[in-house]
Design an enzyme around this catalytic site. Structure first.
Site, PDB file in Angstrom:
ATOM      1  N   LYS A 196       0.860  -1.184   0.000  1.00 49.08           N
ATOM      2  CA  LYS A 196       0.000   0.000   0.000  1.00 49.08           C
ATOM      3  C   LYS A 196       0.891   1.227   0.000  1.00 49.08           C
ATOM      4  O   LYS A 196       1.713   1.426   0.902  1.00 49.08           O
ATOM      5  CB  LYS A 196      -0.898   0.002   1.231  1.00 49.08           C
ATOM      6  CG  LYS A 196      -1.731   1.268   1.346  1.00 49.08           C
ATOM      7  CD  LYS A 196      -2.770   1.160   2.432  1.00 49.08           C
ATOM      8  CE  LYS A 196      -3.537   2.465   2.566  1.00 49.08           C
ATOM      9  NZ  LYS A 196      -4.586   2.359   3.588  1.00 49.08           N
ATOM     10  N   LYS A 254      -2.229  -1.493  -3.798  1.00 47.55           N
ATOM     11  CA  LYS A 254      -3.082  -0.309  -3.747  1.00 47.55           C
ATOM     12  C   LYS A 254      -2.247   0.940  -3.847  1.00 47.55           C
ATOM     13  O   LYS A 254      -1.214   0.998  -3.173  1.00 47.55           O
ATOM     14  CB  LYS A 254      -3.814  -0.339  -2.395  1.00 47.55           C
ATOM     15  CG  LYS A 254      -4.702   0.819  -2.124  1.00 47.55           C
ATOM     16  CD  LYS A 254      -5.304   0.630  -0.762  1.00 47.55           C
ATOM     17  CE  LYS A 254      -6.068   1.892  -0.418  1.00 47.55           C
ATOM     18  NZ  LYS A 254      -6.515   1.879   0.940  1.00 47.55           N
TER      19      LYS A 254
HETATM   20  C1  PBG Z   1      -7.390   3.421   5.805  1.00 46.69           C
HETATM   21  C2  PBG Z   1      -7.674   3.261   4.353  1.00 46.69           C
HETATM   22  C3  PBG Z   1      -7.495   4.203   3.330  1.00 46.69           C
HETATM   23  C4  PBG Z   1      -8.018   3.640   2.182  1.00 46.69           C
HETATM   24  C5  PBG Z   1      -8.459   2.365   2.508  1.00 46.69           C
HETATM   25  N1  PBG Z   1      -8.219   2.127   3.846  1.00 46.69           N
HETATM   26  C6  PBG Z   1      -6.982   5.586   3.374  1.00 46.69           C
HETATM   27  C7  PBG Z   1      -5.622   5.846   3.823  1.00 46.69           C
HETATM   28  O1  PBG Z   1      -4.788   4.946   3.984  1.00 46.69           O
HETATM   29  O2  PBG Z   1      -5.345   7.014   4.070  1.00 46.69           O
HETATM   30  C8  PBG Z   1      -8.117   4.340   0.855  1.00 46.69           C
HETATM   31  C9  PBG Z   1      -9.209   3.860  -0.039  1.00 46.69           C
HETATM   32  C10 PBG Z   1      -9.556   4.779  -1.136  1.00 46.69           C
HETATM   33  O3  PBG Z   1      -8.955   5.846  -1.353  1.00 46.69           O
HETATM   34  O4  PBG Z   1     -10.505   4.440  -1.855  1.00 46.69           O
HETATM   35  N2  PBG Z   1      -6.189   2.943   6.271  1.00 46.69           N
END
Ligand code: PBG
Length: 331
Positions: A196, A254
Site C-alpha cells: 500500500k 493499492k
Molecule cells: C485506511 C484506508 C485508506 C483507504 C483504505 N483504507 C486511506 C488511507 O490509507 O489514508 C483508501 C481507499 C480509497 O482511497 O478508496 N487505512
C-alpha cells in the site's frame, strides 16, 4: 502479399474475439467498498465520489440485497466514526457494539454468504487521522499492532469472514493471525494491504470518512513513514512476501491503475491470490472526466477493470462494482 501470420484473423468479429479472449470480468471478481454512518435513514452523498454514499445501518440491508442479486460476493466496510469517539488509542475500534461491529452483523444477517472484509486500521478512530497510535511525532509500530489485533478479533466476533489490515505496520499479519487463532477464529482469513503506497489518490476517501491526518506540528503530516514510497517496486515484493509468510491468505496492491506493474510482479513472483484496489481518487477522475463528456464512462470503467485482471489481479476492490456488474449482467 504472402503473410503467414495474419493476426487480424482473430479480431475479425466479436464472436471470434470473444472466443480467444484471455481475460474476462465477472461480478464475482469485485469487492464493493461500503461507507457506513450513524443515524437513521441516512444516505449521504460524498461530493468527490458521485454515486457513492454513506449509509446508515437501517438502509444497509436493501443495499446488500441489491448487490448480492447482482452477483457481487464480497464487501469492504468503512465506518465514519463520531468525533467524540476518537482518541489516540483507537479503543472504539474494538468496541463490540461499535458501528463497524454492528455493520458486520447487519450484512451477515441480510446475506449470510456475503464475504465481509472489514478494514483494519485506526484512522477512522484516531483524533490525529493516523492509522496507528502517535507519540513524539511518530506512529508507533508495536503498540499499534496490539490495538489492531484487538480490533481484528472483535471483527471476527461480529462475524467477519476476512479482516483486511490496511495500516502498513510491520508484523501485524503474524500478530493478527495469532490473535484470531487463539480466540478460535482459525477460519477467519486475512486479506492484507501488503503493498500500500503513500498516495494522493486517497483524497476523496479521507473526505468520506473525515479521516485525513490533521494539521498539527506534533503529528506527522502524511503517512509516508508507514505507507510505501511510490518510487519503489522491489520493496513491494518484500512487503508482500513477508505478509504471505506471516499468514496472509490474499495480498492486496493499492492504488490500482498506476500500479499495474506491482500487481503483475506480485502475482508472478508469489502466485497467491492477489487483489487490487481501484481507489477513491481513481474513481473520482473517471467520474469527473465522464461528467465533462471527455471520456466514455462505461467503456473506460470496463477497460480499467479488465486491465487489472490482465495484470494478474484475482479480485478488484472498486467503487464501480455495482455499475460494472449491471453492465456485465446485461451483456
Ligand atoms: C485506511 C484506508 C485508506 C483507504 C483504505 N483504507 C486511506 C488511507 O490509507 O489514508 C483508501 C481507499 C480509497 O482511497 O478508496 N487505512
Amino acid at each position: 502479399m504472402y503473410i503467414i501470420n495474419r493476426h487480424r484473423r482473430l479480431r475479425l468479429n466479436e464472436s471470434i474475439r470473444s472466443m480467444v479472449r484471455e481475460n474476462n470480468l465477472s461480478p464475482q471478481d469485485f469487492i464493493l467498498p461500503i461507507f457506513i454512518a450513524e443515524g437513521q435513514n441516512v444516505k449521504d452523498p460524498i461530493a468527490s465520489m458521485p454515486g457513492v454514499f454513506r449509509y446508515s445501518l437501517d438502509l444497509l440491508p436493501q443495499e446488500i440485497d441489491e448487490i448480492w442479486n447482482l452477483g457481487i460476493r464480497a464487501v469492504n466496510i468503512y465506518v465514519k466514526v463520531d468525533a467524540s469517539l476518537k482518541d489516540n488509542t483507537g479503543k472504539e475500534a474494538w468496541n463490540g457494539d461499535g458501528l463497524m461491529q454492528r455493520a458486520i452483523k447487519v450484512v451477515k444477517q441480510t446475506a449470510p454468504e456475503m464475504v465481509v472484509m472489514p478494514d483494519v486500521a485506526l484512522d477512522p478512530y484516531s483524533i490525529y487521522g493516523h492509522d496507528g497510535i502517535v507519540k513524539n511525532g511518530y506512529v508507533l509500530n508495536d503498540e499499534t499492532v496490539e490495538a489492531l489485533v484487538k480490533m481484528s478479533v472483535s471483527h471476527a466476533e461480529a462475524g467477519a469472514d476476512f479482516v483486511a489490515p490496511s495500516d502498513m505496520m510491520d508484523g501485524r499479519v503474524a500478530a493478527i493471525r495469532d490473535g484470531l487463532d487463539e480466540n478460535g477464529f482459525e477460519n477467519v482469513g486475512i486479506m492484507s494491504y501488503a503493498a500500500k503506497y503513500a498516495s494522493s489518490f486517497y483524497g476523496p476517501f479521507r473526505e468520506a470518512l473525515d479521516s485525513a491526518p490533521i494539521d498539527n506540528q506534533d503529528v506527522p503530516k502524511d503517512k509516508k513513514t508507514y505507507q510505501m514510497d511510490y518510487h519503489n517496486s522491489l520493496e513491494a515484493l518484500r512487503e508482500a512476501e513477508a505478509d504471505v509468510m506471516e499468514g496472509a491468505d490474499i495480498v492486496m496492491v493499492k492504488p490500482g491503475m498506476a500500479y499495474l506493474d506491482i500487481v503483475k510482479m506480485v502475482k508472478d513472483q508469489l502466485q497467491v491470490p492477489v487483489s487490487v484496489f481501484q481507489v477513491s481518487g481513481e474513481y473520482a477522475m473517471i467520474k469527473a472526466a465522464a461528467e465533462k463528456g471527455w471520456l466514455d464512462h462505461d467503456k473506460i470503467m470496463l477497460e480499467s477493470l479488465t486491465c487489472f485482471k490482465r495484470a494478474g489481479a484475482d479480485l478488484i476492490s472498486t467503487y464501480f462494482a455495482k455499475e460494472a456488474s449491471i453492465l456485465l449482467n446485461n451483456h
